[in-house]
Design a protein around this motif. Structure first.
Motif, PDB file in Angstrom:
ATOM      1  N   ALA A  64       0.828  -1.207   0.000  1.00 47.91           N
ATOM      2  CA  ALA A  64       0.000   0.000   0.000  1.00 47.91           C
ATOM      3  C   ALA A  64       0.860   1.253   0.000  1.00 47.91           C
ATOM      4  O   ALA A  64       0.566   2.221  -0.709  1.00 47.91           O
ATOM      5  N   ARG A  65       1.927   1.235   0.772  1.00 54.63           N
ATOM      6  CA  ARG A  65       2.823   2.399   0.802  1.00 54.63           C
ATOM      7  C   ARG A  65       3.469   2.618  -0.560  1.00 54.63           C
ATOM      8  O   ARG A  65       3.568   3.751  -1.020  1.00 54.63           O
ATOM      9  N   GLU A  66       3.897   1.545  -1.202  1.00 50.22           N
ATOM     10  CA  GLU A  66       4.533   1.694  -2.506  1.00 50.22           C
ATOM     11  C   GLU A  66       3.541   2.232  -3.535  1.00 50.22           C
ATOM     12  O   GLU A  66       3.897   3.062  -4.377  1.00 50.22           O
ATOM     13  N   ASP A  74      12.002   2.919   1.390  1.00 48.48           N
ATOM     14  CA  ASP A  74      13.441   3.174   1.416  1.00 48.48           C
ATOM     15  C   ASP A  74      13.827   4.263   0.422  1.00 48.48           C
ATOM     16  O   ASP A  74      14.646   5.138   0.733  1.00 48.48           O
ATOM     17  N   GLU A  75      13.216   4.235  -0.776  1.00 51.98           N
ATOM     18  CA  GLU A  75      13.487   5.285  -1.765  1.00 51.98           C
ATOM     19  C   GLU A  75      12.993   6.641  -1.277  1.00 51.98           C
ATOM     20  O   GLU A  75      13.679   7.657  -1.415  1.00 51.98           O
ATOM     21  N   TRP A  76      11.763   6.670  -0.713  1.00 57.63           N
ATOM     22  CA  TRP A  76      11.214   7.929  -0.199  1.00 57.63           C
ATOM     23  C   TRP A  76      12.122   8.506   0.878  1.00 57.63           C
ATOM     24  O   TRP A  76      12.470   9.689   0.850  1.00 57.63           O
ATOM     25  N   LYS A  77      12.511   7.666   1.811  1.00 57.61           N
ATOM     26  CA  LYS A  77      13.362   8.133   2.911  1.00 57.61           C
ATOM     27  C   LYS A  77      14.687   8.665   2.390  1.00 57.61           C
ATOM     28  O   LYS A  77      15.159   9.714   2.842  1.00 57.61           O
ATOM     29  N   ALA A  78      15.289   7.957   1.461  1.00 53.78           N
ATOM     30  CA  ALA A  78      16.579   8.390   0.912  1.00 53.78           C
ATOM     31  C   ALA A  78      16.462   9.716   0.160  1.00 53.78           C
ATOM     32  O   ALA A  78      17.371  10.556   0.218  1.00 53.78           O
ATOM     33  N   ASN A  79      15.347   9.916  -0.520  1.00 54.84           N
ATOM     34  CA  ASN A  79      15.177  11.113  -1.340  1.00 54.84           C
ATOM     35  C   ASN A  79      14.636  12.323  -0.585  1.00 54.84           C
ATOM     36  O   ASN A  79      14.972  13.462  -0.926  1.00 54.84           O
ATOM     37  N   TYR A  80      13.776  12.091   0.427  1.00 51.60           N
ATOM     38  CA  TYR A  80      13.021  13.212   0.994  1.00 51.60           C
ATOM     39  C   TYR A  80      13.031  13.326   2.513  1.00 51.60           C
ATOM     40  O   TYR A  80      12.779  14.403   3.038  1.00 51.60           O
ATOM     41  N   GLN A  81      13.252  12.248   3.218  1.00 55.83           N
ATOM     42  CA  GLN A  81      13.122  12.321   4.679  1.00 55.83           C
ATOM     43  C   GLN A  81      14.370  12.903   5.308  1.00 55.83           C
ATOM     44  O   GLN A  81      15.486  12.561   4.947  1.00 55.83           O
ATOM     45  N   THR A  82      14.160  13.793   6.267  1.00 50.01           N
ATOM     46  CA  THR A  82      15.270  14.401   7.005  1.00 50.01           C
ATOM     47  C   THR A  82      15.216  13.915   8.446  1.00 50.01           C
ATOM     48  O   THR A  82      14.204  13.393   8.913  1.00 50.01           O
ATOM     49  N   ASP A  83      16.312  14.089   9.145  1.00 48.29           N
ATOM     50  CA  ASP A  83      16.362  13.702  10.552  1.00 48.29           C
ATOM     51  C   ASP A  83      15.500  14.651  11.380  1.00 48.29           C
ATOM     52  O   ASP A  83      15.471  15.862  11.140  1.00 48.29           O
TER      53      ASP A  83
END
Length: 104
Positions: A64-66, A74-83
Motif C-alpha cells: 500500500a505504501r509503494e 526506502d526510496e522515499w526516505k533516501a530522497n526526501y526524509q530528514t532527521d
C-alpha cells in the motif's frame, strides 16, 4: 448529487491530495504532518490498504505504501526524509498514540 458523482469527486479530491503531498510538497515531513494534523502519508496509505482489505483485496502495508508513494519507503526516505530532532520525535510518539494507536 448522485452517489456515483459523489464517489468520483471524492476520488478526484484524494488524487489531488496525493499529488500535492507526493509531488508538490515533498519538503513537508511526515513527522510534522502527524504532529500538527494527526495523520501523514503513511496514514493515507494505511487507509488505502484498509479499504482494499475491506473489499477482499489482499494488500499489505508495504504494498500500500509503494502504491501511495509511487516508490518504496526506502526510496522515499533516501530522497526526501530528514532527521527529526528529539523534541519532534517525542511529540510524534504522543500524536501517534492518540491518532493511530495500535493500527500502525
Amino acid at each position: 448529487m448522485d452517489d456515483q458523482t459523489r464517489i468520483e469527486l471524492e476520488a478526484a479530491a484524494f488524487r489531488a491530495l496525493r499529488e500535492h503531498l507526493m509531488e508538490k510538497r515533498t519538503d513537508v515531513q511526515n513527522i510534522d504532518m502527524m504532529n500538527l494534523a494527526g495523520f501523514c502519508r503513511n496514514c493515507l496509505s494505511r487507509w488505502y490498504q484498509e479499504a482494499a482489505n475491506e473489499r477482499g483485496i489482499e494488500m499489505g502495508k508495504e504494498e500500500a505504501r509503494e502504491i501511495f508513494y509511487g516508490m518504496t519507503m526506502d526510496e522515499w526516505k533516501a530522497n526526501y526524509q530528514t532527521d527529526a530532532p528529539p523534541e519532534k520525535q517525542d511529540a510524534f510518539k504522543t500524536s501517534f498514540a492518540e491518532n493511530v494507536g495500535n493500527k500502525g
